[in-house]
Design a protein around this motif. Structure first.
Motif, PDB file in Angstrom:
ATOM      1  N   UNK A 103       0.798  -1.218   0.000  1.00 39.16           N
ATOM      2  CA  UNK A 103       0.000   0.000   0.000  1.00 39.16           C
ATOM      3  C   UNK A 103       0.836   1.276   0.000  1.00 39.16           C
ATOM      4  N   UNK A 104       2.112   1.155   0.160  1.00 33.52           N
ATOM      5  CA  UNK A 104       2.948   2.358   0.177  1.00 33.52           C
ATOM      6  C   UNK A 104       4.233   2.109  -0.589  1.00 33.52           C
ATOM      7  N   UNK A 105       4.616   3.115  -1.355  1.00 35.53           N
ATOM      8  CA  UNK A 105       5.848   3.014  -2.127  1.00 35.53           C
ATOM      9  C   UNK A 105       6.997   3.713  -1.435  1.00 35.53           C
ATOM     10  N   UNK A 106       7.942   4.138  -2.196  1.00 33.46           N
ATOM     11  CA  UNK A 106       9.130   4.813  -1.698  1.00 33.46           C
ATOM     12  C   UNK A 106       8.765   6.234  -1.272  1.00 33.46           C
ATOM     13  N   UNK A 107       8.874   6.558   0.014  1.00 29.35           N
ATOM     14  CA  UNK A 107       8.511   7.907   0.450  1.00 29.35           C
ATOM     15  C   UNK A 107       9.408   8.985  -0.154  1.00 29.35           C
ATOM     16  N   UNK A 108      10.566   8.596  -0.682  1.00 26.77           N
ATOM     17  CA  UNK A 108      11.454   9.555  -1.313  1.00 26.77           C
ATOM     18  C   UNK A 108      11.118   9.826  -2.774  1.00 26.77           C
ATOM     19  N   UNK A 109      10.163   9.082  -3.333  1.00 24.12           N
ATOM     20  CA  UNK A 109       9.773   9.262  -4.736  1.00 24.12           C
ATOM     21  C   UNK A 109       9.011  10.586  -4.892  1.00 24.12           C
ATOM     22  N   UNK A 111       6.622  11.422  -6.687  1.00 30.78           N
ATOM     23  CA  UNK A 111       5.182  11.286  -6.873  1.00 30.78           C
ATOM     24  C   UNK A 111       4.549  10.351  -5.842  1.00 30.78           C
ATOM     25  N   UNK A 112       5.206  10.159  -4.711  1.00 24.82           N
ATOM     26  CA  UNK A 112       4.748   9.165  -3.740  1.00 24.82           C
ATOM     27  C   UNK A 112       3.346   9.449  -3.205  1.00 24.82           C
ATOM     28  N   UNK A 114       0.777  10.196  -4.686  1.00 22.20           N
ATOM     29  CA  UNK A 114      -0.218   9.619  -5.585  1.00 22.20           C
ATOM     30  C   UNK A 114      -0.036   8.114  -5.740  1.00 22.20           C
ATOM     31  N   UNK A 115       1.060   7.576  -5.243  1.00 23.58           N
ATOM     32  CA  UNK A 115       1.357   6.155  -5.400  1.00 23.58           C
ATOM     33  C   UNK A 115       1.115   5.357  -4.135  1.00 23.58           C
ATOM     34  N   UNK A 116       0.973   6.023  -3.013  1.00 23.10           N
ATOM     35  CA  UNK A 116       0.857   5.332  -1.728  1.00 23.10           C
ATOM     36  C   UNK A 116      -0.468   5.663  -1.057  1.00 23.10           C
ATOM     37  N   UNK A 117      -0.873   4.767  -0.165  1.00 23.40           N
ATOM     38  CA  UNK A 117      -2.099   4.964   0.612  1.00 23.40           C
ATOM     39  C   UNK A 117      -1.822   4.564   2.046  1.00 23.40           C
ATOM     40  N   UNK A 118      -2.654   5.038   2.934  1.00 20.45           N
ATOM     41  CA  UNK A 118      -2.620   4.548   4.307  1.00 20.45           C
ATOM     42  C   UNK A 118      -3.352   3.219   4.334  1.00 20.45           C
ATOM     43  N   UNK A 119      -2.866   2.285   5.119  1.00 22.06           N
ATOM     44  CA  UNK A 119      -3.526   0.988   5.211  1.00 22.06           C
ATOM     45  C   UNK A 119      -4.989   1.165   5.615  1.00 22.06           C
ATOM     46  N   UNK A 120      -5.277   2.118   6.478  1.00 22.36           N
ATOM     47  CA  UNK A 120      -6.653   2.378   6.930  1.00 22.36           C
ATOM     48  C   UNK A 120      -7.571   2.673   5.737  1.00 22.36           C
TER      49      UNK A 120
END
Length: 143
Positions: A103-109, A111-112, A114-120
């Motif tokens: 659910x989550x990508x590289x926080x350093x990206x 565009x992160x 738009x690529x990551x979500x919170x598990x909740x």
């Protein structure tokens, strides 16, 4: 990983691909496609290949009317030995569908967001498939 399914048909056409991947994905890709040369991104050089193409461009370059014209890895015979090895190492969870999730990508990206979500935020999806066995494939701090 979803585009690995285009490599067996490419090999059938006589192409000998070298796949450059993030180091964390190399072991899985080698298990699924032992006949493909796989290197980490850090080893890619201008002289490493005669040509290169992003994997997401393969369906167009292979002239596939739709990407679905190539079997998903779970249904494609070239992936059977690798998937069998992965399944053999996993606990027996019965006939319920197993769904791996990140659910989550590289926080350093760049565009992160738009690529990551919170598990909740994925709770509705998880609750929509109560019979499924959800498997976290997430790594890093958000795991």
């Amino acid at each position: 990983m979803q585009c690995l399914r285009y490599l067996p048909p490419l090999i059938e056409r006589g192409v000998r691909p070298t796949l450059a991947l993030h180091p964390a994905l190399i072991s899985l890709a080698r298990t699924l496609l032992p006949e493909v040369s796989i290197i980490p991104f850090s080893e890619v050089t201008a002289t490493a290949a005669d040509a290169w193409i992003p994997l997401f461009s393969l369906p167009h370059r292979m002239r596939l009317p739709t990407p679905g014209d190539v079997a998903e890895p779970a249904a494609a015979p070239p992936f059977a030995p690798g998937l069998a090895a992965i399944r053999a190492a996993a606990p027996d969870l019965g006939p319920r569908p197993r769904i791996g999730m990140v659910w989550a990508g590289n926080p350093g990206h760049d565009n992160d967001r738009w690529r990551s979500a919170d598990l909740f935020d994925l709770a509705p999806l998880l609750m929509a498939r109560p019979n499924a066995v959800w498997i976290s494939l997430q790594t890093g701090d958000v795991a």
